[in-house]
Motif scaffolding. Structure first.
Motif: not given
Length: 196
Positions: A103-107, A127-139
């Protein structure tokens, strides 16, 4: 057969990483054959970065995993994933460290372009890049942001580094913790040029 000190350092480095000592590694073998003192520095740098004051071993190895994934170094991805698991990381956490690097490589590319282009139009376009992982990370959110910061530093995105550093500090991290994470990312990036 008696090994030279440099050959022993190579063997010890591979043991530290849990890698097969018989496997050929062109750059690593070249340095060992040339009796390069750099191998000792590299091993010490890795050991001290992983043993950072503010990172648990699990966190250090997850950061190393993300850096290795960013560098596309399959050998180190496997080694650091195993080390992270040995130190308590779950399958979901190791997967998220790898996903974070992607994700960060993309951003980092998108935001570096916006920064370099200096045109308002690019700032206004979504940007139209989905970043749902950032909203509620496992970490934890703080650690996810720390990994994001480390990967952004590797990729040289000034805007991303500034944003993630501010976010990590807001979430309670110290500058020492940030610097420890950046050291891990830096050393693993250098290591990936030698062990590949």
């Amino acid at each position: 057969m008696l090994l030279s000190a440099t050959q022993e350092t190579k063997t010890d480095l591979l043991k530290d990483l849990g890698l097969n000592e018989e496997q050929p590694f062109y750059s690593l073998d070249k340095l060992a054959d040339a009796d390069s003192r750099y191998l000792r520095d590299l091993r010490v740098n890795l050991k001290t970065a992983i043993a950072g004051e503010t990172l648990s071993p699990k966190e250090a190895y997850l950061l190393a995993l993300a850096a290795a994934a960013n560098e596309e170094n399959v050998t180190l991805i496997s080694a650091f994933e195993e080390k992270a698991k040995e130190n308590g990381a779950t399958e979901a956490e190791t997967a998220e460290a790898i996903a974070c690097a992607s994700l960060l490589a993309t951003n980092n590319i998108l935001y570096r372009f916006r920064h370099f282009a200096h045109k308002d139009i690019y700032e206004q376009l979504p940007a139209r890049v989905k970043m749902n992982i950032m909203g509620n990370p496992v970490l934890s959110k703080e650690f996810f942001e720390l990994v994001s910061l480390a990967v952004s530093a590797i990729n040289g995105c000034e805007r991303c580094v500034a944003a993630h550093e501010a976010s990590v500090l807001k979430l309670g991290a110290t500058e020492q913790r940030i610097f420890d994470a950046i050291r891990v990312a830096a050393v693993v990036t250098g290591l990936s040029k030698i062990v590949n």
